[in-house]
Design a protein around this motif. Structure first.
Motif, mmCIF file in Angstrom:
data_model
loop_
_atom_site.group_PDB
_atom_site.id
_atom_site.type_symbol
_atom_site.label_atom_id
_atom_site.label_comp_id
_atom_site.label_asym_id
_atom_site.label_seq_id
_atom_site.Cartn_x
_atom_site.Cartn_y
_atom_site.Cartn_z
ATOM 1 N N THR A 138 -1.591 13.582 24.673
ATOM 2 C CA THR A 138 -2.256 14.508 24.863
ATOM 3 C C THR A 138 -1.554 15.585 23.874
ATOM 4 N N ASN A 139 -0.099 15.590 23.760
ATOM 5 C CA ASN A 139 0.546 17.016 23.020
ATOM 6 C C ASN A 139 -0.100 16.889 21.433
ATOM 7 N N LEU A 140 -0.058 15.361 20.725
ATOM 8 C CA LEU A 140 -0.884 15.481 19.375
ATOM 9 C C LEU A 140 -1.874 16.435 19.360
ATOM 10 N N VAL A 141 -2.811 15.328 20.359
ATOM 11 C CA VAL A 141 -4.695 16.238 20.549
ATOM 12 C C VAL A 141 -4.800 18.385 20.541
ATOM 13 N N GLN A 142 -3.793 17.944 21.479
ATOM 14 C CA GLN A 142 -3.390 19.611 21.977
ATOM 15 C C GLN A 142 -3.328 20.486 20.054
ATOM 16 N N TYR A 143 -2.223 19.479 20.110
ATOM 17 C CA TYR A 143 -1.127 20.857 18.704
ATOM 18 C C TYR A 143 -2.781 21.015 17.870
ATOM 19 N N ARG A 144 -3.226 20.016 17.531
ATOM 20 C CA ARG A 144 -3.852 19.941 15.670
ATOM 21 C C ARG A 144 -5.440 20.780 16.288
ATOM 22 N N ASN A 145 -5.399 20.180 17.565
ATOM 23 C CA ASN A 145 -6.811 20.983 17.807
ATOM 24 C C ASN A 145 -6.323 22.758 17.542
ATOM 25 N N LYS A 146 -5.402 23.045 17.600
ATOM 26 C CA LYS A 146 -4.878 24.764 17.598
ATOM 27 C C LYS A 146 -4.555 24.897 16.345
ATOM 28 N N ILE A 147 -4.177 23.426 15.281
ATOM 29 C CA ILE A 147 -4.123 24.412 14.094
ATOM 30 C C ILE A 147 -5.648 23.481 13.113
ATOM 31 N N LYS A 148 -5.925 23.123 13.226
ATOM 32 C CA LYS A 148 -6.992 22.643 12.580
ATOM 33 C C LYS A 148 -7.870 23.442 11.707
ATOM 34 N N ASP A 149 -7.970 24.389 12.047
ATOM 35 C CA ASP A 149 -9.356 25.317 12.016
ATOM 36 C C ASP A 149 -7.826 26.149 10.763
ATOM 37 N N ASP A 150 -6.765 25.854 10.918
ATOM 38 C CA ASP A 150 -6.303 27.218 10.113
ATOM 39 C C ASP A 150 -5.899 26.315 9.052
ATOM 40 N N PHE A 151 -5.494 24.830 9.047
ATOM 41 C CA PHE A 151 -5.197 24.561 8.093
ATOM 42 C C PHE A 151 -6.571 24.429 6.668
ATOM 43 N N LYS A 152 -7.512 24.121 7.871
ATOM 44 C CA LYS A 152 -9.056 23.403 7.304
ATOM 45 C C LYS A 152 -8.903 24.906 5.990
ATOM 46 N N LYS A 153 -8.859 25.862 7.338
ATOM 47 C CA LYS A 153 -9.241 27.559 5.611
ATOM 48 C C LYS A 153 -8.182 27.416 4.620
ATOM 49 N N ARG A 154 -7.156 27.181 4.369
ATOM 50 C CA ARG A 154 -5.779 27.187 4.046
ATOM 51 C C ARG A 154 -6.011 25.648 3.027
ATOM 52 N N GLU A 155 -5.776 25.377 3.073
ATOM 53 C CA GLU A 155 -5.543 23.868 2.448
ATOM 54 C C GLU A 155 -7.444 23.260 1.930
ATOM 55 N N GLY A 156 -7.958 23.569 2.215
ATOM 56 C CA GLY A 156 -9.608 22.699 1.990
ATOM 57 C C GLY A 156 -9.863 21.387 2.509
ATOM 58 N N ILE A 157 -9.260 21.073 2.984
ATOM 59 C CA ILE A 157 -9.646 19.685 4.076
ATOM 60 C C ILE A 157 -9.754 19.307 4.823
ATOM 61 N N ASN A 158 -10.423 17.858 6.088
ATOM 62 C CA ASN A 158 -9.533 18.310 7.267
ATOM 63 C C ASN A 158 -8.309 17.628 7.741
ATOM 64 N N LEU A 159 -7.606 18.264 8.713
ATOM 65 C CA LEU A 159 -6.593 17.707 8.923
ATOM 66 C C LEU A 159 -6.527 17.251 9.951
ATOM 67 N N THR A 160 -6.592 15.117 9.650
ATOM 68 C CA THR A 160 -7.291 14.198 10.344
ATOM 69 C C THR A 160 -5.726 13.963 11.677
ATOM 70 N N TYR A 161 -6.055 12.441 12.177
ATOM 71 C CA TYR A 161 -5.013 12.116 12.997
ATOM 72 C C TYR A 161 -3.916 11.375 11.887
ATOM 73 N N MET A 162 -4.832 10.974 11.303
ATOM 74 C CA MET A 162 -4.039 9.701 10.117
ATOM 75 C C MET A 162 -3.159 9.968 9.570
ATOM 76 N N THR A 196 -3.067 12.892 0.205
ATOM 77 C CA THR A 196 -3.399 12.066 -0.790
ATOM 78 C C THR A 196 -4.734 11.543 0.268
ATOM 79 N N VAL A 197 -4.603 10.869 1.671
ATOM 80 C CA VAL A 197 -5.850 10.380 2.679
ATOM 81 C C VAL A 197 -6.560 10.947 2.051
ATOM 82 N N ASP A 198 -6.896 12.031 1.591
ATOM 83 C CA ASP A 198 -8.193 12.900 1.382
ATOM 84 C C ASP A 198 -8.889 12.590 0.556
ATOM 85 N N TYR A 199 -7.744 12.467 -1.109
ATOM 86 C CA TYR A 199 -8.239 11.844 -2.352
ATOM 87 C C TYR A 199 -7.794 10.848 -2.179
ATOM 88 N N LEU A 200 -7.425 9.905 -1.432
ATOM 89 C CA LEU A 200 -8.493 8.178 -2.038
ATOM 90 C C LEU A 200 -9.468 7.889 -1.234
#
Lengths: 328, 431
Positions: free
Chosen positions: B237-261, B324-328
């Protein structure tokens, strides 16, 4: 048995049938007094008189039309079209009348008519005297199309054609007339229409042909056996319509490799139908794609000697195609 | 004299390659380093560059053929040379004569006539055992009839043995010349009959190199390693909430999706450090405990499965793992993985949850000791402090090689992974 030429076999069959049956008569351009431009009817005028050997005007439509009427009346006319190339004006009589008569009259009338026509090239005859026209008559139910290659078959099939109750188109390869000789029984015999004939037994490739090219295949087969060790199985169609499907399939099955050879143009030729029969009936016994070696798809055989040679098949051309298929 | 181009070594353990595509044809001029063909090995497709500038004089290996490393694939005449190269002039060096006869066999195997197929079925003849005498080595109907009627024998077993030995030893084994006279007499019955009924509506799909490799690896693993399995649920639950909070910023900044992997991989890597036996290999009379932690991840494409490796995963933070995951994954889907990308893994993390699975029993990626799969996250009612709460729950499953690992260590390992996953939250550092 006597050895006679291809054209002598024609003459002999006519003479015997005219002697046997007074209803048999011949008609055509120059068939009477002259004895035919190829001498196929030589001596008939003298033997049977002008009433049974009719010289006609230069009007193929009339030759066929008169023959259709006479046949309907109970005679057994044998009409000669001087060159198969000239048969076109007679097509309406042959296709629309003769071939349809039995069907149209619900079996009350029939048309026991034979139309003989010399066809084929290799005689320096150019475009009006060299064509192979058989393919255009080979999808007319009601018509039988015969094209023998040996004197034995010529005589036996012409007699069968005269005795047939329905119209038969009888194509004679004019290059064969004096080139091809063979044994013919002294006694009466017939060769059934609609039956192909194995002219050579073999096990490596099957060659299906008719007419002049059948002889090319037989010559090439000897070379192939001696020089390359392959034996060719050779089927002579003899009747082009309707085809002897059973014999075709049996011959194809024997080796699984089929080469179809004819002088007529390739596309839409008799070989196309033979190929289709094989593909329909025994695909799973084929060991190679079905091959056709035929005349090129150009309007006519050229007059120029070199070009005529280019158009015509030859034992060498047939040998090359047979060898390639044998080695496949 | 024309130079030889040979099948390159595309990785240490690679012994053969399939020439998937020629990019040039005989007569073409090429510059040094120009790509001349594509080679696919077990799992990699690579372009082979020309070793010199010149003209391609002869192509030896045809598309689709598989030949051992070091086999001659074509001749190139270097600039200014005559094009009169012939195979006879060329000194047989790295080229095993075996590959020549093998390629003839391969060519013959490519196409069968209906007659040959039917006869082979009727008489249970394995066509791979027949040497054709037709054009280009084609198997002809006569060849089969000769066998059926006892006039000829199959290709001898020694060819197969020789081919097999080429794969394990130096590729210079010379196959003894084959002739009908020397071939041992083998009755048709001793060859495997086709045991499958194929009706006309059925589709027959040839097995690709990748599929074959997958099949071999899976059978080998299931056959050799006694698989044991366990599963444990995690509250994410905590991980899901945390990822939801930061994933848009992450995408904007890094150009890739932040997955759970990346989070799961990091948890696994940290747990491996506590239980090093999880990162080991069975070696018969001893066990090798690997120091480096290279995490294999499974990437599925439409028709194959690739397992690229995140090297030194313990030295990467969440961002590094994500990249690395995204690249591979991208490289896998484009078929551009190199042999280096695919080898050296010490433990596998498999995201079966991405297919919606909530439970899986993965097959261990040999020679590794275990494989962990993370399943789909689902909202579920959970009892916490005698109260029912709705939580984001996820199962993690572990298949282990019971020769190396036992339930105790694996249970503790899984508990550790679980704790780490459950402790992700607002104060987790991405960078």
């Amino acid at each position: 048995m006597a050895v006679i030429s291809y054209i002598d076999a024609v003459n002999s069959a006519l003479r015997e049938e005219m002697s046997r049956d007074s209803k048999v008569f011949v008609l055509g351009e120059d068939v009477g007094f002259k004895g035919g431009v190829f001498k196929a009817t030589q001596g008939l005028y003298e033997q049977f008189g002008e009433a049974r050997v009719l010289d006609t005007p230069l009007a193929e439509s009339a030759i066929a039309g008169v023959a259709v009427g006479a046949a309907a009346y109970g005679f057994r006319p044998v009409a000669e079209i001087q060159f198969a190339d000239f048969i076109m004006p007679a097509v309406n009589q042959i296709v629309s009348e003769a071939a349809k008569m039995r069907y149209r009259s619900n079996g009350d009338w029939n048309c026991p008519l034979v139309i003989r026509a010399p066809y084929g090239g290799g005689i320096h005859g150019a475009l009006y005297h060299s064509q192979s026209v058989e393919a255009m008559f080979c999808n007319i139910p009601g018509l039988k199309v015969v094209a023998p290659s040996t004197p034995y078959d010529v005589k036996g099939l012409l007699i069968s054609a005269i005795r047939d109750e329905d119209p038969v188109l009888f194509f004679e390869h004019k290059r064969c007339y004096r080139l091809i000789k063979g044994e013919v029984p002294d006694t009466e015999y017939v060769v059934p229409i609609g039956k192909a004939d194995v002219k050579r037994q073999g096990k490596h490739i099957t060659v299906i042909s008719y007419g002049l090219t059948l002889h090319f295949a037989l010559q090439a087969a000897e070379k192939l056996a001696q020089e390359d060790g392959y034996s060719a199985h050779i089927l002579d169609l003899r009747t082009l319509y309707p085809l002897d499907k059973e014999s075709i399939v049996e011959a194809a099955r024997r080796t699984g490799k089929v080469l179809i050879v004819h002088e007529d143009n390739k596309e839409g030729g008799v070989g196309a139908e033979v190929s289709a029969v094989i593909a329909e009936e025994c695909l799973f016994e084929l060991d190679a794609p079905i091959k056709r070696l035929c005349g090129p798809d150009v309007p006519a055989i050229p007059y120029n000697g070199i070009m005529e040679k280019f158009f015509m098949l030859s034992p060498d051309k047939v040998y090359e195609a047979m060898k390639e298929l044998a080695e496949y | 004299m024309a130079e030889q181009m040979v099948m390159p070594q595309l990785g240490e353990s690679v012994t053969e390659g399939t020439l998937s595509k020629w990019l040039v044809k005989a007569g073409d001029r090429v510059q040094k380093y120009d790509p001349i063909c594509e080679i696919s090995t077990d799992k990699v497709v690579a372009e082979v560059p020309s070793t010199l500038s010149g003209t391609i004089t002869e192509i030896i290996v045809q598309e689709g053929e598989t030949v051992p490393v070091g086999s001659l694939i074509c001749y190139i005449a270097s600039e200014g040379e005559e094009l009169s190269s012939s195979a006879q002039q060329v000194v047989q060096a790295a080229v095993p004569s075996a590959s020549d006869s093998a390629s003839v066999l391969d060519g013959a195997k490519q196409r069968f006539s209906p007659a040959v197929l039917k006869l082979a079925q009727d008489h249970s003849i394995d066509l791979s055992m027949v040497q054709g005498t037709g054009a280009g080595g084609r198997i002809t109907r006569s060849d089969i009839l000769d066998i059926v009627e006892g006039r000829r024998q199959f290709v001898t077993a020694s060819v197969q043995e020789a081919e097999a030995s080429i794969r394990v030893s130096e590729p210079s084994v010379r196959i003894p010349a084959q002739s009908d006279d020397t071939a041992p007499k083998l009755p048709a019955k001793s060859f495997k009959a086709s045991q499958f009924e194929v009706s006309q509506e059925d589709q027959i799909i040839p097995v690709s190199a990748v599929r074959k490799t997958i099949a071999n690896r899976m059978v080998q693993s299931k056959h050799e390693a006694p698989h044991a399995w366990m599963m444990i649920p995690c509250d994410v639950t905590n991980l899901v909430q945390y990822r939801n909070k930061i994933k848009d910023d992450f995408k904007k900044r890094e150009g890739i999706n932040l997955t759970y992997m990346p989070f799961f991989i990091k948890a696994v890597v940290e747990a491996i450090k506590e239980f090093p036996m999880m990162n080991s290999q069975w070696a018969g009379d001893h066990i090798i405990v690997k120091k480096a932690i290279h995490i294999s991840i499974a990437v599925a494409t439409d028709d194959a499965l690739f397992v690229p490796v995140i090297k030194d995963a313990d030295q990467k933070n969440i961002l590094g793992l994500a990249k690395t995951v995204d690249y591979l994954a991208k490289k896998s889907r484009e078929g551009k993985l190199t042999m280096d990308d695919m080898t050296g893994g010490t433990f596998t993390v498999n995201n079966t949850g991405s297919f919606g699975s909530v439970l899986s029993a993965p097959i261990i990626n040999q020679p590794q000791a275990a494989i962990l799969s993370v399943e789909a996250i689902q909202k579920q009612p959970v009892v916490i402090h005698n109260m029912i709460a709705i939580r984001d729950m996820m199962n993690i499953c572990l298949s282990l090689d019971h020769r190396i690992l036992d339930g105790l260590v694996c249970g503790r390992f899984l508990q550790s992974v679980k704790q780490k996953i459950e402790s992700y939250g607002a104060d987790t550092r991405i960078y």
